[in-house]
Design a protein around this motif. Sequence first.
Motif, short mmCIF file in Angstrom:
data_model
loop_
_atom_site.label_atom_id
_atom_site.label_comp_id
_atom_site.label_asym_id
_atom_site.label_seq_id
_atom_site.Cartn_x
_atom_site.Cartn_y
_atom_site.Cartn_z
N ILE A 45 10.04 30.80 12.18
CA ILE A 45 11.31 30.38 11.60
C ILE A 45 11.93 31.59 10.90
N LEU A 46 13.13 31.94 11.33
CA LEU A 46 13.83 33.09 10.77
C LEU A 46 14.57 32.72 9.50
N ALA A 47 15.07 33.71 8.78
CA ALA A 47 15.74 33.48 7.50
C ALA A 47 16.97 32.59 7.65
N ASP A 48 17.63 32.64 8.82
CA ASP A 48 18.82 31.81 9.03
C ASP A 48 18.47 30.41 9.51
N GLY A 49 17.17 30.10 9.60
CA GLY A 49 16.74 28.77 10.02
C GLY A 49 16.51 28.62 11.51
N MET B 17 0.21 38.92 5.56
CA MET B 17 0.12 38.26 4.27
C MET B 17 1.03 37.04 4.21
N PRO B 18 0.47 35.86 3.97
CA PRO B 18 1.32 34.69 3.73
C PRO B 18 1.86 34.73 2.31
N ASP B 19 2.91 33.95 2.07
CA ASP B 19 3.38 33.73 0.71
C ASP B 19 2.54 32.58 0.16
N CYS B 20 1.67 32.89 -0.78
CA CYS B 20 0.70 31.90 -1.25
C CYS B 20 1.35 30.74 -1.99
N PHE C 85 9.67 37.08 10.56
CA PHE C 85 9.80 35.64 10.31
C PHE C 85 9.65 35.32 8.83
N GLU C 86 10.36 34.29 8.39
CA GLU C 86 10.24 33.82 7.02
C GLU C 86 9.13 32.79 6.88
N LYS C 87 8.95 31.97 7.92
CA LYS C 87 7.91 30.94 7.91
C LYS C 87 7.33 30.77 9.31
N LEU D 232 5.77 33.40 4.81
CA LEU D 232 5.25 34.76 4.90
C LEU D 232 5.82 35.60 3.76
N ALA D 233 4.99 36.47 3.21
CA ALA D 233 5.39 37.28 2.06
C ALA D 233 6.61 38.14 2.41
N LYS D 234 7.47 38.32 1.44
CA LYS D 234 8.64 39.17 1.64
C LYS D 234 8.17 40.60 1.91
#
Length: 415
Positions: free
Chosen positions: A398-402, A259-262, A211-213, A228-230
């Motif tokens: 939420i995936l990269a494609d939304g 790890m979240p994307d801070c 997931f991206e978010k 979420l971190a890459k």
Amino acid sequence: MNDFYGIDESKIREYARLAVRAGVNVQPGQKVVVRCEAQHYAFARMIAEEAYTAGAGEVVMKYSDTVCTRLYYENVSDEVLTEVPDWMGESMNYYAREKAAFISVSGSNPEAYKGLDPKRLQTRSNLLQTAQKEFRDATMMSLVPWTIIAVPQEDWAKKVFPDLSEEDAMRRLWEYILKTVRIGDGDAVKAWEEHVAFLQKKCCLMNSYAFEKLHYKNSLGTDFTVGLAKGHIWEGGSEKAGTGVTFLANMPTEEIFTMPDCRVAEGTLVSALPLSLKGTLVKNFKLTFHEGCVTDCAAEEGEEALKALLETDEGSRRLGEVAFVPYGSPISAMKTLFYNTLFDENASCHFALGRCYPTTVAGGENMSEAELSAVGGNFSVNHVDFMVGTSDLAITGILADGSEVEVFRDGVWAI
């Protein structure tokens, strides 16, 4: 009555053995450092005995006492408070370089420092963390095996069970702790192997989605989106140390985490459980985020302690961990507020303010701080977990494609 309030001493011995054999997986000749309150000496001696039986080369005891520590904060000058002799840092850094195993025994009064100036507490904590950076880096990066366990203390037991006598409260807390670490129902080591396998299946499931978010929402007022971190990796249960052995960082543990994307966090998080923050309880608090950073906070109780945490450094206002725990976890099912993060975080989905775990992103253990920052990793002297999970929590991936996937529904797994 024995030192364990009538609890079968063989179960306490099994607990000590579990911490040594499964918690840090002591290897022949390895140094072992045990940190605990002085009043827990009887249990600490059991750990030492079990460690030597497992082949430890040396067991080093480091005792503390919250009563004396409170006296310290009440009486020393600011000049003394900010003095950290080299030996204080080196006493832990040395053993980290020696690849020792570290066992921390939690269990003190959750309000031991209530009423003290939280800024003084935070100042001292920051200085000690900085002085012991080698040790802190070694544990955060899993270069050495480490575990946190807990044993009861009278003030803590009475806080958890206020309607019981001190003796009965201590006995009850012992019973609950042993249950959370799977002692009393057969082979505890085997039970832990099965539990770890379950957690790792959930990690594989979450890793497969990438997931991206994540979006969180519940009736308390949480409405929050976190990135979420890459290259993030979900972990849970056991970990592998840089020494090559597996260990359990927390006992009990019911979580999987990553790890979240801070840099990516928007909205409001509302606490589901109180937070014991350096001996002060922070109750019913709310954090508002914008562009990854806490921009506002409020608490019904302990707000000054919360603000002191957030003001420590830039990283203390950003997230370093996101963790999933189903509301129906065994600890949650106890319907007991432990006033101790080791237990309460395993009853509720949670986040951590402050430093990230480098191992929760692909190749993170070999990345520099600049490289970790580039993928969204956070750095701070703090790492403080706080609980947000409720019986009606909804989490959407939420995936990269939304596109969206329901991850949690009504506080439990939906996938």
